[in-house]
Design a protein around this motif. Structure first.
Motif, PDB file in Angstrom:
ATOM      1  N   SER A  44      -9.836  35.549 -76.031  1.00 38.67           N
ATOM      2  CA  SER A  44     -10.757  34.546 -75.492  1.00 38.67           C
ATOM      3  C   SER A  44     -11.491  35.097 -74.284  1.00 38.67           C
ATOM      4  O   SER A  44     -12.685  34.817 -74.080  1.00 38.67           O
ATOM      5  CB  SER A  44      -9.988  33.279 -75.101  1.00 38.67           C
ATOM      6  OG  SER A  44      -9.497  32.617 -76.242  1.00 38.67           O
ATOM      7  N   GLU A  45     -10.800  35.908 -73.483  1.00 38.96           N
ATOM      8  CA  GLU A  45     -11.407  36.455 -72.266  1.00 38.96           C
ATOM      9  C   GLU A  45     -12.499  37.472 -72.593  1.00 38.96           C
ATOM     10  O   GLU A  45     -13.610  37.399 -72.051  1.00 38.96           O
ATOM     11  CB  GLU A  45     -10.333  37.113 -71.389  1.00 38.96           C
ATOM     12  CG  GLU A  45      -9.337  36.146 -70.763  1.00 38.96           C
ATOM     13  CD  GLU A  45      -8.331  35.597 -71.761  1.00 38.96           C
ATOM     14  OE1 GLU A  45      -7.773  34.511 -71.500  1.00 38.96           O
ATOM     15  OE2 GLU A  45      -8.108  36.250 -72.808  1.00 38.96           O
ATOM     16  N   SER A  46     -12.189  38.432 -73.491  1.00 41.82           N
ATOM     17  CA  SER A  46     -13.178  39.471 -73.809  1.00 41.82           C
ATOM     18  C   SER A  46     -14.388  38.877 -74.529  1.00 41.82           C
ATOM     19  O   SER A  46     -15.534  39.229 -74.240  1.00 41.82           O
ATOM     20  CB  SER A  46     -12.543  40.577 -74.651  1.00 41.82           C
ATOM     21  OG  SER A  46     -12.088  40.082 -75.902  1.00 41.82           O
ATOM     22  N   LEU A  47     -14.123  37.962 -75.453  1.00 42.38           N
ATOM     23  CA  LEU A  47     -15.221  37.340 -76.190  1.00 42.38           C
ATOM     24  C   LEU A  47     -16.020  36.416 -75.277  1.00 42.38           C
ATOM     25  O   LEU A  47     -17.261  36.403 -75.326  1.00 42.38           O
ATOM     26  CB  LEU A  47     -14.670  36.576 -77.386  1.00 42.38           C
ATOM     27  CG  LEU A  47     -15.687  35.923 -78.324  1.00 42.38           C
ATOM     28  CD1 LEU A  47     -16.717  36.935 -78.817  1.00 42.38           C
ATOM     29  CD2 LEU A  47     -14.983  35.264 -79.511  1.00 42.38           C
ATOM     30  N   GLY A  48     -15.332  35.647 -74.437  1.00 47.82           N
ATOM     31  CA  GLY A  48     -16.024  34.746 -73.527  1.00 47.82           C
ATOM     32  C   GLY A  48     -16.916  35.485 -72.556  1.00 47.82           C
ATOM     33  O   GLY A  48     -18.039  35.046 -72.259  1.00 47.82           O
ATOM     34  N   ALA A  49     -16.445  36.636 -72.060  1.00 50.27           N
ATOM     35  CA  ALA A  49     -17.247  37.425 -71.122  1.00 50.27           C
ATOM     36  C   ALA A  49     -18.510  37.955 -71.781  1.00 50.27           C
ATOM     37  O   ALA A  49     -19.601  37.912 -71.191  1.00 50.27           O
ATOM     38  CB  ALA A  49     -16.411  38.584 -70.574  1.00 50.27           C
ATOM     39  N   MET A  50     -18.387  38.433 -73.024  1.00 52.50           N
ATOM     40  CA  MET A  50     -19.561  38.949 -73.718  1.00 52.50           C
ATOM     41  C   MET A  50     -20.531  37.831 -74.066  1.00 52.50           C
ATOM     42  O   MET A  50     -21.761  37.994 -73.983  1.00 52.50           O
ATOM     43  CB  MET A  50     -19.131  39.711 -74.979  1.00 52.50           C
ATOM     44  CG  MET A  50     -20.251  40.495 -75.629  1.00 52.50           C
ATOM     45  SD  MET A  50     -19.669  41.594 -76.949  1.00 52.50           S
ATOM     46  CE  MET A  50     -18.879  42.898 -75.974  1.00 52.50           C
TER      47      MET A  50
END
Length: 377
Positions: A332-338
């Protein structure tokens, strides 16, 4: 004229072959067209439904494991291969095609091998940026090799110089525009829409990563979002309901600006309306993303042969026409940041859209058919 198509296994092989055959039937209505596939894969249903003659051979792929079961399966495959060569030869001799065309899948191997031996003009089409084993072998023998993307060329030792033709895209995809699609979905023109899906069956890693993001978007209404959990992801609908999502139907839940579906049956409309697409990197999906000029975050499936979805994705990423997150890095963090980076930078989003659109080949059917016709003696 008579045209023999060999393909099977997955929709990614079958649908482009059907699109090409349908175009040939359209421009040369007197043509005779036959498909060869297997009886136990989806070509057995899709090809007759499209109105083409269909014959079957028995063939399977080799397993790479050294387990006792895999070894036994491989022994069985050797016997099937010998039998399939005899079956293919008989069908070809009876049908007498002017051209034999392979669109991938194990079934293409024995059919195109026998066509070459019998002196039938032959060609293959490779959908992926990293060619499959069958097409790698056939490329050394057939008269023409057609590619979806230029990147595949460096992985082939072809008898003749390969030609980039692109991959046929469904007509309904090309017929949709963003404005009308947004009106139909009741999405304001000044709001961004994200479309995310993991294929018709769904992808648990993507569903897991999307969950917190979708809940957040539903609470702050910062962006419109349509997400499909896939037909294998029914349990996720219950989880979203626990977070206050309202069931509109058995397969659709809504909260704020977020809509969660079991599956997407209007992909043409949803993709046309979207500003950003998140999904796997199958060849057909990427051709549609390019044709519609969509920015995308690609999460290649690591479970496919030769990891070809990664290579498909990198063909876009290397041209700044998409972003990639490998499944091992997905959260969720990596996708949310992108997501935040792309949605917060209109100039960057537009640049990626333009680069994707520049990669599109919109007359693929015509290019492929012209090469097929050129082989007729």
């Amino acid at each position: 004229m008579k045209f023999l198509f060999a393909t099977g296994g997955t929709a990614g092989h079958i649908n482009p072959a059907l699109a090409t055959a349908s175009y040939i039937r359209e421009v040369k209505p007197d043509s005779e067209i036959m498909f060869i596939g297997t009886a136990d894969h989806m070509e057995a249903r899709l090809v007759p439904e499209a109105g083409f003659e269909f014959r079957t051979i028995e063939i399977s792929g080799f397993k790479r494991s050294l387990s006792p079961k895999a070894i036994a399966d491989n022994v069985s495959t050797v016997f099937k291969l010998v039998k399939s060569e005899r079956e293919s030869k008989k069908i070809i001799q009876d049908f007498k095609p002017d051209v034999a065309i392979g669109f991938g899948g194990y079934v293409s191997g024995p059919v195109l091998d026998e066509a070459v031996k019998l002196g039938i003009p032959s060609c293959i089409h490779e959908q992926n940026a990293f060619p499959g084993i069958t097409n790698k072998q056939l490329a050394k023998k057939v008269d023409r090799v057609m590619l979806t993307v230029e990147d595949a060329k460096k992985h082939l030792d072809a008898k003749n110089e390969p030609v980039v033709t692109g991959l046929p895209v469904r007509g309904e995809i090309l017929g949709k525009d963003r404005e009308s699609a947004r009106n139909e979905l009741n999405i304001p023109s000044d709001k961004k829409l994200v479309l995310s899906f993991g294929g018709s069956l769904g992808a648990a890693p993507l569903n897991n990563a999307m969950f917190d993001i979708l809940v957040k978007h539903a609470e702050d209404n910062s962006v419109y979002h349509i997400h499909s959990v896939g037909t294998n992801g029914k349990d996720y609908l219950d989880k979203f309901e626990e977070q206050g999502f309202e069931r509109v139907s058995d397969t659709v839940l809504k909260k704020g600006t977020v809509e969660v579906r079991l599956y997407i049956d209007d992909m043409d409309r949803c993709m046309a309306a979207a500003n950003l697409v998140i999904g796997r990197a199958g060849a057909s999906s990427l051709s549609e993303i390019e044709a519609m000029g969509k920015a995308s975050i690609l999460i290649p499936s690591p479970y496919v042969a030769e990891n070809h979805q990664f290579h498909n994705a990198m063909a876009l990423v290397n041209r700044n026409a998409a972003r990639i997150i490998e499944e091992k890095d997905l959260s969720s963090e990596s996708l949310g940041a992108m997501l935040s980076e792309l949605l917060g930078d209109d100039e960057l989003l537009f640049e990626i859209e333009k680069n994707a659109k520049d990669m599109a080949i919109l007359n693929s059917r015509e290019r492929i058919a012209d090469i097929i016709f050129s082989l007729v003696k």
